[in-house]
Design an enzyme around this catalytic site. Structure first.
Site, PDB file in Angstrom:
ATOM      1  N   PHE A 126       0.910  -1.105   0.375  1.00 16.11           N
ATOM      2  CA  PHE A 126      -0.121  -0.262   0.349  1.00 16.11           C
ATOM      3  C   PHE A 126       1.156   0.836   0.179  1.00 16.11           C
ATOM      4  CE2 PHE A 126      -2.147   2.814   3.295  1.00 16.11           C
ATOM      5  CZ  PHE A 126      -2.681   3.597   2.232  1.00 16.11           C
ATOM      6  N   PHE A 141      10.087  -0.470   3.987  1.00 18.93           N
ATOM      7  CA  PHE A 141       8.327  -0.466   3.829  1.00 18.93           C
ATOM      8  C   PHE A 141       8.758  -1.952   4.192  1.00 18.93           C
ATOM      9  CE2 PHE A 141       8.756   3.091   0.757  1.00 18.93           C
ATOM     10  CZ  PHE A 141       7.700   4.319   1.269  1.00 18.93           C
ATOM     11  N   THR A 178       6.681   2.916  12.718  1.00 21.19           N
ATOM     12  CA  THR A 178       4.866   3.128  13.069  1.00 21.19           C
ATOM     13  C   THR A 178       4.903   3.673  14.430  1.00 21.19           C
ATOM     14  OG1 THR A 178       2.816   1.680  13.668  1.00 21.19           O
ATOM     15  CG2 THR A 178       4.749   1.144  13.406  1.00 21.19           C
ATOM     16  N   ASP A 179       3.761   4.425  15.095  1.00 24.57           N
ATOM     17  CA  ASP A 179       2.964   5.186  15.468  1.00 24.57           C
ATOM     18  C   ASP A 179       2.565   4.178  17.102  1.00 24.57           C
ATOM     19  OD1 ASP A 179       0.864   4.594  15.757  1.00 24.57           O
ATOM     20  OD2 ASP A 179      -0.229   6.596  15.343  1.00 24.57           O
ATOM     21  N   GLU A 180       2.004   2.426  15.921  1.00 23.91           N
ATOM     22  CA  GLU A 180       2.223   1.494  16.804  1.00 23.91           C
ATOM     23  C   GLU A 180       3.412   0.822  18.460  1.00 23.91           C
ATOM     24  OE1 GLU A 180      -0.381  -1.042  16.008  1.00 23.91           O
ATOM     25  OE2 GLU A 180      -0.674   0.193  14.236  1.00 23.91           O
ATOM     26  N   TYR A 232       2.414  -7.371  16.313  1.00 26.33           N
ATOM     27  CA  TYR A 232       2.979  -7.066  14.806  1.00 26.33           C
ATOM     28  C   TYR A 232       4.290  -5.596  15.391  1.00 26.33           C
ATOM     29  CZ  TYR A 232       2.868  -2.629  11.900  1.00 26.33           C
ATOM     30  OH  TYR A 232       3.121  -1.549  11.039  1.00 26.33           O
ATOM     31  N   SER A 233       3.312  -5.360  16.380  1.00 28.36           N
ATOM     32  CA  SER A 233       4.603  -3.848  16.770  1.00 28.36           C
ATOM     33  C   SER A 233       4.981  -3.990  17.640  1.00 28.36           C
ATOM     34  CB  SER A 233       2.697  -2.508  17.786  1.00 28.36           C
ATOM     35  OG  SER A 233       2.516  -3.339  18.476  1.00 28.36           O
ATOM     36  N   LYS A 293       7.845  -4.839  15.303  1.00 24.84           N
ATOM     37  CA  LYS A 293       8.722  -3.348  14.203  1.00 24.84           C
ATOM     38  C   LYS A 293       9.372  -2.746  15.218  1.00 24.84           C
ATOM     39  CE  LYS A 293       7.199  -1.377  11.104  1.00 24.84           C
ATOM     40  NZ  LYS A 293       7.900  -1.888   9.825  1.00 24.84           N
ATOM     41  N   ASN A 349      -1.774   5.701  11.074  1.00 26.65           N
ATOM     42  CA  ASN A 349      -2.454   5.424  10.796  1.00 26.65           C
ATOM     43  C   ASN A 349      -2.753   5.603   9.189  1.00 26.65           C
ATOM     44  OD1 ASN A 349      -2.928   3.792  12.900  1.00 26.65           O
ATOM     45  ND2 ASN A 349      -4.401   2.331  12.424  1.00 26.65           N
ATOM     46  N   TYR A 356     -15.212  -3.084  16.199  1.00 30.83           N
ATOM     47  CA  TYR A 356     -14.637  -3.570  17.243  1.00 30.83           C
ATOM     48  C   TYR A 356     -15.161  -3.116  18.515  1.00 30.83           C
ATOM     49  CZ  TYR A 356     -10.941  -6.203  14.133  1.00 30.83           C
ATOM     50  OH  TYR A 356     -10.500  -7.455  12.954  1.00 30.83           O
TER      51      TYR A 356
HETATM   52  P1  NAD Z   1       1.189  -3.794   3.265  1.00 35.04           P
HETATM   53  O1  NAD Z   1       1.372  -5.135   3.925  1.00 35.04           O
HETATM   54  O2  NAD Z   1       0.360  -2.915   2.114  1.00 35.04           O
HETATM   55  O3  NAD Z   1       2.716  -4.228   2.730  1.00 35.04           O
HETATM   56  C1  NAD Z   1       3.224  -4.737   3.062  1.00 35.04           C
HETATM   57  C2  NAD Z   1       5.010  -5.205   1.391  1.00 35.04           C
HETATM   58  O4  NAD Z   1       5.741  -5.156   1.591  1.00 35.04           O
HETATM   59  C3  NAD Z   1       4.480  -5.915   0.236  1.00 35.04           C
HETATM   60  O5  NAD Z   1       3.964  -5.384  -1.258  1.00 35.04           O
HETATM   61  C4  NAD Z   1       5.166  -7.354   0.535  1.00 35.04           C
HETATM   62  O6  NAD Z   1       4.550  -8.499  -0.326  1.00 35.04           O
HETATM   63  C5  NAD Z   1       5.976  -6.721   0.517  1.00 35.04           C
HETATM   64  N1  NAD Z   1       6.697  -7.594   1.299  1.00 35.04           N
HETATM   65  C6  NAD Z   1       6.447  -8.698   3.185  1.00 35.04           C
HETATM   66  N2  NAD Z   1       6.977  -9.292   3.561  1.00 35.04           N
HETATM   67  C7  NAD Z   1       8.308  -9.281   2.606  1.00 35.04           C
HETATM   68  C8  NAD Z   1       9.506 -10.151   2.761  1.00 35.04           C
HETATM   69  N3  NAD Z   1       9.927 -10.411   3.483  1.00 35.04           N
HETATM   70  N4  NAD Z   1      10.478  -9.318   1.248  1.00 35.04           N
HETATM   71  C9  NAD Z   1       9.989  -8.579   0.635  1.00 35.04           C
HETATM   72  N5  NAD Z   1       9.068  -7.896   0.858  1.00 35.04           N
HETATM   73  C10 NAD Z   1       8.792  -8.206   1.867  1.00 35.04           C
HETATM   74  O7  NAD Z   1       1.957  -2.442   4.205  1.00 35.04           O
HETATM   75  P2  NAD Z   1       1.725  -0.941   4.490  1.00 35.04           P
HETATM   76  O8  NAD Z   1       1.129  -0.883   4.650  1.00 35.04           O
HETATM   77  O9  NAD Z   1       2.532  -0.521   3.005  1.00 35.04           O
HETATM   78  O10 NAD Z   1       2.347  -0.509   5.033  1.00 35.04           O
HETATM   79  C11 NAD Z   1       4.233  -0.365   4.630  1.00 35.04           C
HETATM   80  C12 NAD Z   1       5.336   0.284   5.629  1.00 35.04           C
HETATM   81  O11 NAD Z   1       5.059   0.802   6.731  1.00 35.04           O
HETATM   82  C13 NAD Z   1       5.030  -1.247   6.917  1.00 35.04           C
HETATM   83  O12 NAD Z   1       6.535  -1.487   7.148  1.00 35.04           O
HETATM   84  C14 NAD Z   1       4.782  -0.751   8.738  1.00 35.04           C
HETATM   85  O13 NAD Z   1       5.070  -1.478   9.848  1.00 35.04           O
HETATM   86  C15 NAD Z   1       4.619   0.558   7.668  1.00 35.04           C
HETATM   87  N6  NAD Z   1       3.534   1.639   8.687  1.00 35.04           N
HETATM   88  C16 NAD Z   1       2.233   1.283   7.574  1.00 35.04           C
HETATM   89  C17 NAD Z   1       1.607   2.427   8.684  1.00 35.04           C
HETATM   90  C18 NAD Z   1      -0.026   1.581   7.608  1.00 35.04           C
HETATM   91  O14 NAD Z   1      -1.267   2.413   8.044  1.00 35.04           O
HETATM   92  N7  NAD Z   1      -0.420   0.988   6.434  1.00 35.04           N
HETATM   93  C19 NAD Z   1       1.047   3.308   9.599  1.00 35.04           C
HETATM   94  C20 NAD Z   1       2.528   3.443  10.005  1.00 35.04           C
HETATM   95  C21 NAD Z   1       3.646   1.862   9.556  1.00 35.04           C
HETATM   96  P1  TYD Z   2      -6.646  -0.989  11.524  1.00 31.92           P
HETATM   97  O1  TYD Z   2      -6.202  -0.937  10.435  1.00 31.92           O
HETATM   98  O2  TYD Z   2      -5.936  -2.382  11.080  1.00 31.92           O
HETATM   99  O3  TYD Z   2      -5.291  -0.647  12.032  1.00 31.92           O
HETATM  100  P2  TYD Z   2      -4.567  -0.805  13.535  1.00 31.92           P
HETATM  101  O4  TYD Z   2      -5.565  -1.262  14.427  1.00 31.92           O
HETATM  102  O5  TYD Z   2      -2.994  -0.794  12.599  1.00 31.92           O
HETATM  103  O6  TYD Z   2      -4.464   1.266  13.936  1.00 31.92           O
HETATM  104  O7  TYD Z   2      -7.549  -0.909  12.717  1.00 31.92           O
HETATM  105  C1  TYD Z   2      -8.274   1.061  12.495  1.00 31.92           C
HETATM  106  C2  TYD Z   2      -8.933   0.663  13.733  1.00 31.92           C
HETATM  107  O8  TYD Z   2     -10.098  -0.087  13.424  1.00 31.92           O
HETATM  108  C3  TYD Z   2      -8.469   0.284  14.860  1.00 31.92           C
HETATM  109  O9  TYD Z   2      -8.429   0.608  16.566  1.00 31.92           O
HETATM  110  C4  TYD Z   2      -9.406  -1.535  14.869  1.00 31.92           C
HETATM  111  C5  TYD Z   2     -10.654  -1.363  14.830  1.00 31.92           C
HETATM  112  N1  TYD Z   2     -10.686  -2.303  13.539  1.00 31.92           N
HETATM  113  C6  TYD Z   2     -12.939  -2.416  13.510  1.00 31.92           C
HETATM  114  O10 TYD Z   2     -13.134  -2.055  13.790  1.00 31.92           O
HETATM  115  N2  TYD Z   2     -12.477  -3.155  12.525  1.00 31.92           N
HETATM  116  C7  TYD Z   2     -12.141  -3.340  11.668  1.00 31.92           C
HETATM  117  O11 TYD Z   2     -13.094  -4.905  11.169  1.00 31.92           O
HETATM  118  C8  TYD Z   2     -11.033  -3.487  11.290  1.00 31.92           C
HETATM  119  C9  TYD Z   2      -9.851  -4.678  10.606  1.00 31.92           C
HETATM  120  C10 TYD Z   2     -10.244  -2.884  12.641  1.00 31.92           C
END
Ligand code: NAD
Ligand code: TYD
Length: 361
Positions: free
Chosen positions: A12, A84, A137-139, A162-163, A166, A191, A219
């Site tokens: 993403f 990422f 992440t902030d988590e 997860y956190s 990280k 997020n 949830y």
């Molecule tokens: P995502 O799950 O959408 O994408 C992760 C990507 O990493 C995928 O394309 C996957 O194929 C690839 N990947 C997984 N394992 C791999 C491996 N072993 N080798 C090579 N590639 C691999 O994640 P995202 O939401 O885009 O998040 C990207 C980064 O940002 C992550 O490190 C996540 O912790 C961090 N982050 C995400 C958010 C959020 O809200 N999505 C917020 C803060 C930080």
């Molecule tokens: P999520 O998108 O999984 O991000 P994160 O847990 O990393 O913050 O969830 C965002 C918030 O939404 C979190 O408080 C959990 C809640 N949630 C639901 O209430 N229902 C759902 O189906 C999902 C996926 C998340």
């Protein structure tokens, strides 16, 4: 050319970032290494493959495969790394934490080790030009009560597998800066939401379900708070950090758009009702179901972003309501993208995660 190794560029945020940096900086070439797990999708970058064929190169591979990383470093003279690649979904980490330890901890470790071997860490002039940007992440800071904000100096208190994975990778990255002078910078973002987000995460899941008339699982009491950052604003912040950030520093990246989950889901429903009309005469809000809470569910995340605002001059530009509308529009305009993902494997996960919770209400 600044040769930039992006890991996880088919996910993403990674795919949004690859598109953003190639458009914004003509002197950047991107090497994207991605394993294409369930979350990685080549469809996220079809336009990039075409529009930037001379400055974009894809390698399917695992960041935990050190030999492959060494080959990549031999083939390309890597200047910047934007890391990422990770397992990123909290609920999946609760169902099965092992993949999180493998990719997030071991994968990061192998990447760090390859840099330690291949980059001239004792050549100050050369190393000043390099960057290892670790996307965290902030988590990792844990959960807040009703008030307060996390700063870059807040202690780590991760609560999900997860956190924790990280946090562990952050510590390794920081240790490599401290011990070996590896040119690392860590960012902690809140997020993200926007186009190309896998529909297991809250916002795309709700849009997809609301569109189909499937229940919207909230949830617990729905009062958990997240600070929602539009993905393009995040990408702009990352570019600012790459260009102006200081080695060894950490930067929080947030939008100051705190919302309770219920508030957010209701807003999505209202906008979809307005845009598509009511479903069989009823608001999509009626699809909302309170389901069993996530174990160890963090109550609130909120970031103090003074440091990046003041030192790098970055501020988010997209307002929450505007960002959500744009995101809903994107998902409605790209039904094929979602349908190709919501396949057998996704449905298996959905059933495991939500089946009993929704049926047992
Ligand atoms: P995502 O799950 O959408 O994408 C992760 C990507 O990493 C995928 O394309 C996957 O194929 C690839 N990947 C997984 N394992 C791999 C491996 N072993 N080798 C090579 N590639 C691999 O994640 P995202 O939401 O885009 O998040 C990207 C980064 O940002 C992550 O490190 C996540 O912790 C961090 N982050 C995400 C958010 C959020 O809200 N999505 C917020 C803060 C930080
Ligand atoms: P999520 O998108 O999984 O991000 P994160 O847990 O990393 O913050 O969830 C965002 C918030 O939404 C979190 O408080 C959990 C809640 N949630 C639901 O209430 N229902 C759902 O189906 C999902 C996926 C998340």
């Amino acid at each position: 050319m600044i040769v930039t190794l992006v890991t996880g560029g088919c996910g993403f945020i990674g795919s949004n970032f690859v598109r953003h940096i190639l458009k914004a900086r003509k002197r950047v070439k991107v090497i994207n290494i991605d394993l294409l797990t369930y979350a990685g999708n080549l469809a996220n970058l079809v336009d990039v493959e075409k529009d930037f064929a001379d400055r974009y190169h894809f390698i399917r591979g695992d960041i935990a495969d050190k030999r492959l990383l060494e080959e990549v470093f031999e083939q390309f003279n890597i200047d910047w790394i934007v890391h990422f690649a990770a397992e990123s979904h909290v609920d999946r980490s609760i169902l099965g934490p092992e993949a999180f330890v493998r990719t997030n901890i071991y994968g990061t470790f192998h990447l760090l080790e390859t840099c330690r071997e291949c980059w001239p860490l004792d050549d100050e002039e050369e190393i000043a030009k390099k960057r290892f940007l670790h996307i965290s992440t902030d988590e990792v800071y844990g959960s807040l009560g009703r008030s307060g904000y996390f700063t870059e100096r807040s202690p780590y208190a991760p609560s999900s597998p997860y956190s924790a994975s990280k946090a562990s990778s952050d510590h390794l990255v920081h240790a490599y800066f401290h011990t070996y002078r590896l040119p690392a910078i860590i960012t902690h973002s809140s997020n993200n939401y926007g186009p190309y987000q896998f529909p297991e995460k809250l916002i795309p899941l709700m849009i997809n379900n609301a569109k189909k008339g499937i229940e919207l699982p909230v949830y617990g009491d729905g009062k958990n708070v997240r600070d929602w950052l539009y993905v393009e604003d995040h990408c702009k912040a990352l570019l600012a950090v790459l260009e102006k950030g200081v080695h060894g520093e950490k930067y929080n990246i947030g939008a100051n758009r705190e919302k309770q989950n219920m508030e957010l889901v209701e807003f999505i429903c209202e906008y979809m009702d307005e845009k598509l009309g009511l479903r069989h005469g009823r608001s999509r809000r009626e699809l909302i179901r309170f389901v069993a809470d996530r174990p160890g569910h963090d109550r609130r995340y909120a970031l103090d972003t003074t440091k990046i605002n003041r030192s790098l001059g970055w501020k988010p530009e997209v307002l929450f309501e505007q960002g959500i509308r744009q995101t809903v529009d994107w998902y409605l305009e790209n039904p094929g993208w979602v349908e190709n993902i919501v396949n057998g494997t996704y449905m298996e996960y959905y059933q495991k995660q939500y089946g009993a919770r929704l049926n047992g209400r």
